[in-house]
Structures are given as C-alpha cells and as structure tokens.
Write a protein that holds these residues in place. Sequence first.
Motif, PDB file in Angstrom:
ATOM      1  N   LYS A  57       0.817  -1.208   0.000  1.00 37.47           N
ATOM      2  CA  LYS A  57       0.000   0.000   0.000  1.00 37.47           C
ATOM      3  C   LYS A  57       0.849   1.256   0.000  1.00 37.47           C
ATOM      4  O   LYS A  57       0.352   2.338  -0.329  1.00 37.47           O
ATOM      5  N   VAL A  58       2.110   1.131   0.392  1.00 36.19           N
ATOM      6  CA  VAL A  58       3.082   2.217   0.329  1.00 36.19           C
ATOM      7  C   VAL A  58       4.402   1.640  -0.159  1.00 36.19           C
ATOM      8  O   VAL A  58       4.640   0.434  -0.072  1.00 36.19           O
ATOM      9  N   ASP A  59       5.256   2.524  -0.663  1.00 38.30           N
ATOM     10  CA  ASP A  59       6.564   2.095  -1.161  1.00 38.30           C
ATOM     11  C   ASP A  59       7.617   2.053  -0.060  1.00 38.30           C
ATOM     12  O   ASP A  59       8.466   1.157  -0.040  1.00 38.30           O
ATOM     13  N   PHE A  60       7.571   3.048   0.816  1.00 35.10           N
ATOM     14  CA  PHE A  60       8.585   3.199   1.858  1.00 35.10           C
ATOM     15  C   PHE A  60       7.941   3.700   3.138  1.00 35.10           C
ATOM     16  O   PHE A  60       6.806   4.177   3.123  1.00 35.10           O
ATOM     17  N   GLY A  61       8.721   3.639   4.214  1.00 37.47           N
ATOM     18  CA  GLY A  61       8.240   4.148   5.481  1.00 37.47           C
ATOM     19  C   GLY A  61       9.292   4.924   6.235  1.00 37.47           C
ATOM     20  O   GLY A  61      10.498   4.772   5.992  1.00 37.47           O
ATOM     21  N   ILE A  62       8.820   5.741   7.155  1.00 39.00           N
ATOM     22  CA  ILE A  62       9.674   6.470   8.092  1.00 39.00           C
ATOM     23  C   ILE A  62       9.105   6.227   9.480  1.00 39.00           C
ATOM     24  O   ILE A  62       7.909   6.441   9.707  1.00 39.00           O
ATOM     25  N   LEU A  63       9.957   5.770  10.382  1.00 43.48           N
ATOM     26  CA  LEU A  63       9.574   5.570  11.774  1.00 43.48           C
ATOM     27  C   LEU A  63      10.466   6.419  12.668  1.00 43.48           C
ATOM     28  O   LEU A  63      11.674   6.520  12.414  1.00 43.48           O
ATOM     29  N   ILE A  64       9.882   7.002  13.697  1.00 47.85           N
ATOM     30  CA  ILE A  64      10.633   7.871  14.592  1.00 47.85           C
ATOM     31  C   ILE A  64      10.252   7.553  16.035  1.00 47.85           C
ATOM     32  O   ILE A  64       9.061   7.528  16.374  1.00 47.85           O
ATOM     33  N   CYS A  65      11.253   7.303  16.860  1.00 45.46           N
ATOM     34  CA  CYS A  65      11.060   7.220  18.304  1.00 45.46           C
ATOM     35  C   CYS A  65      12.215   7.985  18.946  1.00 45.46           C
ATOM     36  O   CYS A  65      12.969   8.653  18.239  1.00 45.46           O
ATOM     37  N   GLY A  66      12.355   7.918  20.239  1.00 49.29           N
ATOM     38  CA  GLY A  66      13.370   8.720  20.912  1.00 49.29           C
ATOM     39  C   GLY A  66      14.775   8.497  20.386  1.00 49.29           C
ATOM     40  O   GLY A  66      15.445   9.425  19.952  1.00 49.29           O
ATOM     41  N   THR A  67      15.225   7.242  20.402  1.00 49.52           N
ATOM     42  CA  THR A  67      16.568   6.917  19.912  1.00 49.52           C
ATOM     43  C   THR A  67      16.547   6.268  18.540  1.00 49.52           C
ATOM     44  O   THR A  67      17.589   6.144  17.897  1.00 49.52           O
ATOM     45  N   GLY A  68      15.403   5.791  18.117  1.00 48.88           N
ATOM     46  CA  GLY A  68      15.292   5.041  16.871  1.00 48.88           C
ATOM     47  C   GLY A  68      15.558   3.558  17.049  1.00 48.88           C
ATOM     48  O   GLY A  68      15.233   2.754  16.182  1.00 48.88           O
ATOM     49  N   ILE A  69      16.116   3.189  18.173  1.00 47.69           N
ATOM     50  CA  ILE A  69      16.485   1.792  18.398  1.00 47.69           C
ATOM     51  C   ILE A  69      15.250   0.908  18.543  1.00 47.69           C
ATOM     52  O   ILE A  69      15.146  -0.146  17.905  1.00 47.69           O
ATOM     53  N   GLY A  70      14.303   1.315  19.367  1.00 46.92           N
ATOM     54  CA  GLY A  70      13.095   0.511  19.568  1.00 46.92           C
ATOM     55  C   GLY A  70      12.325   0.298  18.287  1.00 46.92           C
ATOM     56  O   GLY A  70      11.894  -0.832  17.983  1.00 46.92           O
ATOM     57  N   MET A  71      12.132   1.361  17.517  1.00 44.05           N
ATOM     58  CA  MET A  71      11.419   1.235  16.241  1.00 44.05           C
ATOM     59  C   MET A  71      12.168   0.305  15.297  1.00 44.05           C
ATOM     60  O   MET A  71      11.547  -0.510  14.601  1.00 44.05           O
ATOM     61  N   SER A  72      13.488   0.411  15.269  1.00 43.38           N
ATOM     62  CA  SER A  72      14.282  -0.463  14.399  1.00 43.38           C
ATOM     63  C   SER A  72      14.098  -1.922  14.765  1.00 43.38           C
ATOM     64  O   SER A  72      13.874  -2.770  13.895  1.00 43.38           O
ATOM     65  N   ILE A  73      14.199  -2.217  16.049  1.00 45.29           N
ATOM     66  CA  ILE A  73      14.052  -3.602  16.499  1.00 45.29           C
ATOM     67  C   ILE A  73      12.668  -4.122  16.147  1.00 45.29           C
ATOM     68  O   ILE A  73      12.529  -5.214  15.580  1.00 45.29           O
ATOM     69  N   ALA A  74      11.645  -3.346  16.474  1.00 45.51           N
ATOM     70  CA  ALA A  74      10.263  -3.788  16.229  1.00 45.51           C
ATOM     71  C   ALA A  74       9.998  -3.983  14.737  1.00 45.51           C
ATOM     72  O   ALA A  74       9.465  -5.021  14.322  1.00 45.51           O
ATOM     73  N   ALA A  75      10.350  -3.007  13.929  1.00 44.74           N
ATOM     74  CA  ALA A  75      10.065  -3.090  12.491  1.00 44.74           C
ATOM     75  C   ALA A  75      10.796  -4.250  11.841  1.00 44.74           C
ATOM     76  O   ALA A  75      10.236  -4.950  10.986  1.00 44.74           O
ATOM     77  N   ASN A  76      12.027  -4.494  12.247  1.00 47.54           N
ATOM     78  CA  ASN A  76      12.816  -5.556  11.625  1.00 47.54           C
ATOM     79  C   ASN A  76      12.380  -6.959  12.031  1.00 47.54           C
ATOM     80  O   ASN A  76      12.876  -7.934  11.465  1.00 47.54           O
ATOM     81  N   LYS A  77      11.427  -7.075  12.918  1.00 44.06           N
ATOM     82  CA  LYS A  77      10.843  -8.378  13.240  1.00 44.06           C
ATOM     83  C   LYS A  77       9.826  -8.798  12.189  1.00 44.06           C
ATOM     84  O   LYS A  77       9.424  -9.958  12.146  1.00 44.06           O
ATOM     85  N   MET A  78       9.420  -7.871  11.350  1.00 40.63           N
ATOM     86  CA  MET A  78       8.377  -8.140  10.359  1.00 40.63           C
ATOM     87  C   MET A  78       8.995  -8.590   9.031  1.00 40.63           C
ATOM     88  O   MET A  78       9.962  -7.993   8.551  1.00 40.63           O
ATOM     89  N   LYS A  79       8.419  -9.612   8.452  1.00 40.85           N
ATOM     90  CA  LYS A  79       8.911 -10.163   7.194  1.00 40.85           C
ATOM     91  C   LYS A  79       8.906  -9.093   6.102  1.00 40.85           C
ATOM     92  O   LYS A  79       7.928  -8.374   5.922  1.00 40.85           O
TER      93      LYS A  79
END
Length: 147
Positions: A57-79
Amino acid sequence: MKFAIGSDHAGYELKEQLKKYLISKNIEVLDVGTNTPVSVDYPDYAEKLGKLIQENKVDFGILICGTGIGMSIAANKMKGIRAALCLIPEMAALSRKHNNANVLVLPGRLVGYELATWILDAFLNSSFEGGRHERRINKIKSLEERK
C-alpha cells in the motif's frame, strides 16, 4: 512514490514536521500515528507501518522514536521489512544502495529537523545498486524464512 510515516510520543514533533516536508515535495504520505505527544508504545506504530509495506500500500516508510532503536528492532521483526536507523545522510544513502532499506528510522531526540531533512533527502535520492548486494539481501530473506 508513497510513504507511510509513524512515531511514538518522542518522535511526534519530528514526524509532523517531516510529513509536511514530504508533502512539499509532492510525495504522498499516509500517517499511521501517533497523533499526540502522549506516551504510547512504539511497537504498535512499527507494526501499522510495516503492514502497509507488506501489503504494497506504500513504497517506503519512516519511523521515529526517541533513539530510533526501539522502532528499528520492532520493524525488523516483520517479514520483508528492512528498517535502517540513520544518524547522518551517508548512512541513509548506503542503507538504500547496499541494503535496499524500505524503512528509514530516525531518532527524534537526537537529530533536529534540518539534519533529519538531509538524512531523508539522502534516502529519497538513493536507490538499490543490486549486484553483490542482491546476494546479501537474499540471504537476509532466507533468515526470515527460518524458524
């Protein structure tokens, strides 16, 4: 080109600024939240954004949290999600060129708006080089298939 953008409370202000920035560049933006600076759980927004990419439904995404670490870990769990936490423009460019990143992750408490736009522009203006990097992306994909 269509982007999804999401944040937790720590990334809310930067998310709102970058959403306007993308729109000013005539890029379609789908905001998955959060919509206030009230405390929320970042995995919820990583999942919403990741599903949009998985469903094409989208080509790319941008995620933002305090350090970016939590979002990175969570997003990278998804296939199929290749989320890259980027602190400087060069990281964003290489994340696209070498890793075929489809999600840019930013640390809302560590980068200001101007630097964030430079990082985002580097992400936008780069594309996957393929070649030897394709072999490595395929190995990442095979990791996702293992249980």
